[in-house]
Scaffold this motif. Structure first.
Motif: not given
Length: 248
Positions: A133-156
């Protein structure tokens, strides 16, 4: 048993990097508070949560407390896919799939996962997706991440390259994941607080991302959002997928 599979990975991470427990709990509290404010969420009105509420809840499987873990709920969701031409003729603002990718290490929830095998699962996915897509993660406005647990969010967040391995808890504490902060994450309350409908859980990420990009989210609307990252599964599941959505 899914919590136990992810705990096998998280235990190694905690041993190696010793993340700050209160700051980790702040991440869980932030996502749960988004759900507490969302009238459609299972945990609506249950907050506000403080980090101490997370760490005071019972240990389910080390290092996860009860409030580190996602819900298990009934429910359903759906999306409609069509051509750009047809979408422009529909009543709602069309949301584009800009790019997506998957990574599969092993059949999920059969053989126990090992950190040295899947601790960085998703790194190749993120490189492919953002490269496409020619972007970096810093170009993302909102993150909808698979949060099956708190730490998995950190890992992603670590795996997508926004910080180094072992630095995620401090990085998110410094930058923030709440509405109005630098990396607004799981704006509907996520799997932790909105709901987790089994195999339909990842689909909820698509739905909330579309609502955010259209500016029609029930609560927690990120103003002016143009891009959204959605993810599914993770280290303990031993497979991972991600996509970037956007509007014209």
């Amino acid at each position: 048993f899914t919590a136990a599979h992810f705990a096998l990975i998280a235990q190694v991470y905690f041993k190696r990097f010793n993340p700050d427990r209160e700051r980790l709990s702040k991440i869980a509290a932030t996502i749960r508070n988004a759900g507490s404010d969302n009238p459609k969420a299972v945990m609506y009105g249950r907050g506000p949560y403080q980090p101490a509420d997370i760490t005071d809840s019972p240990i389910i499987c080390e290092p996860f407390h009860l409030l580190d873990l996602c819900l298990a709920t009934e429910g359903a969701s759906a999306v409609v896919l069509t051509s750009p031409e047809r979408a422009r003729d529909c009543p709602h603002t069309p949301v584009r799939i800009l790019g997506g990718s998957s990574e599969w290490y092993r059949q999920q929830y059969v053989d126990p996962p090992r950190y040295d095998e899947v601790g960085n699962l998703g790194r190749d996915v993120f490189q492919r997706v953002f490269g496409h897509v020619g972007m970096s993660p810093r170009d993302i406005d909102v993150f909808e991440l698979y949060d099956i647990n708190t730490w998995e969010v950190v890992r992603q967040f670590e795996t997508m390259g926004l910080c180094e391995e072992g630095e995620g808890v401090d990085f998110l504490d410094q930058n923030g994941i709440a509405l109005g902060e630098k990396f607004p994450t799981n704006t509907d309350g996520g799997l932790l607080s909105f709901g987790h409908t089994g195999w339909g859980g990842p689909n909820l990420k698509v739905v909330e991302a579309a609502l955010q990009l259209r500016g029609t989210a029930i609560s927690g609307q990120v103003l002016g959002a143009k891009t959204a990252l959605i993810t599914g599964a993770g280290s303990g599941a031993q497979y991972f997928n991600a996509a970037v959505l956007g509007i014209e």
